[in-house]
Design a protein around this motif. Sequence first.
Motif, PDB file in Angstrom:
ATOM      1  N   PHE A   9       0.763  -1.161  -0.018  1.00  0.00           N
ATOM      2  CA  PHE A   9      -0.078   0.058   0.105  1.00  0.00           C
ATOM      3  C   PHE A   9       1.122   1.338  -0.070  1.00  0.00           C
ATOM      4  O   PHE A   9       2.212   1.118   0.353  1.00  0.00           O
ATOM      5  N   SER A  11       0.531   3.703   1.968  1.00  0.00           N
ATOM      6  CA  SER A  11       0.799   4.254   3.307  1.00  0.00           C
ATOM      7  C   SER A  11       0.499   3.453   4.319  1.00  0.00           C
ATOM      8  O   SER A  11      -0.261   2.278   4.065  1.00  0.00           O
ATOM      9  N   GLN A  13      -1.197   4.066   6.855  1.00  0.00           N
ATOM     10  CA  GLN A  13      -2.493   4.270   7.212  1.00  0.00           C
ATOM     11  C   GLN A  13      -3.650   3.289   6.511  1.00  0.00           C
ATOM     12  O   GLN A  13      -4.461   2.823   7.176  1.00  0.00           O
ATOM     13  N   LYS A  14      -3.355   3.305   5.228  1.00  0.00           N
ATOM     14  CA  LYS A  14      -4.030   2.389   4.366  1.00  0.00           C
ATOM     15  C   LYS A  14      -4.031   1.019   4.831  1.00  0.00           C
ATOM     16  O   LYS A  14      -5.026   0.109   4.778  1.00  0.00           O
ATOM     17  N   GLU A  17      -5.797   0.147   7.835  1.00  0.00           N
ATOM     18  CA  GLU A  17      -7.317   0.462   7.572  1.00  0.00           C
ATOM     19  C   GLU A  17      -7.764  -0.826   7.012  1.00  0.00           C
ATOM     20  O   GLU A  17      -8.884  -1.393   7.190  1.00  0.00           O
ATOM     21  N   VAL A 138     -10.131  -1.503  -2.273  1.00  0.00           N
ATOM     22  CA  VAL A 138      -9.504  -1.048  -1.120  1.00  0.00           C
ATOM     23  C   VAL A 138      -8.235  -0.568  -1.743  1.00  0.00           C
ATOM     24  O   VAL A 138      -7.640   0.120  -1.122  1.00  0.00           O
TER      25      VAL A 138
END
Length: 175
Positions: A9, A11, A13-14, A17, A138
């Motif tokens: 990913f 980041s 954060q992703k 998530e 996603v």
Amino acid sequence: MSDLVFIAFDSEQKAEEVRDRILGMQREYLIDIGDAVIAVRDDKGRIKLNQLMNTTAAGAASGALWGALIGLLFMMPLAGAAVGAAGGALGGAVTDIGINDEDMKRQANEALKPGMAGLFLLIRKMTTDKVLEDLKGVGGTVIRTSFDHALEDKLRASLDAPAPAAPAPTETPSA
């Protein structure tokens, strides 16, 4: 038999998530995860692993408890707790549960650019159609899986698909 999946990913954060979404699916019994680790490559190129369970802390807590109990026998509970915590932390630090840490660091080092993150999943079993539907849109790039080619292609397609549209709010009649 378990399957290993590594998705990159843009980041951390992703990646967090998506891991949270997968853990939510586990609570719904759609997927059974053996391990879910996020690997982050910092700006200096170092790989940091964000494990679900900190074995060092768990070992220290367990060791402190057992050390205190044994210390009570010798009228030295504080010393026993300290020695037990140190021993438990050492034991926890060398314990590797789930996916091999060195293998994750090696794969992340090869695949991730600075600032990127990767999600490693050890999947015991899953309800494939429902999990892929929940992961639709996603994002992320599949780096490596142990799935067969057909299932790997379905996973790639699901991640790349547009996210499902949120249902439109319904108007309530005013009185």
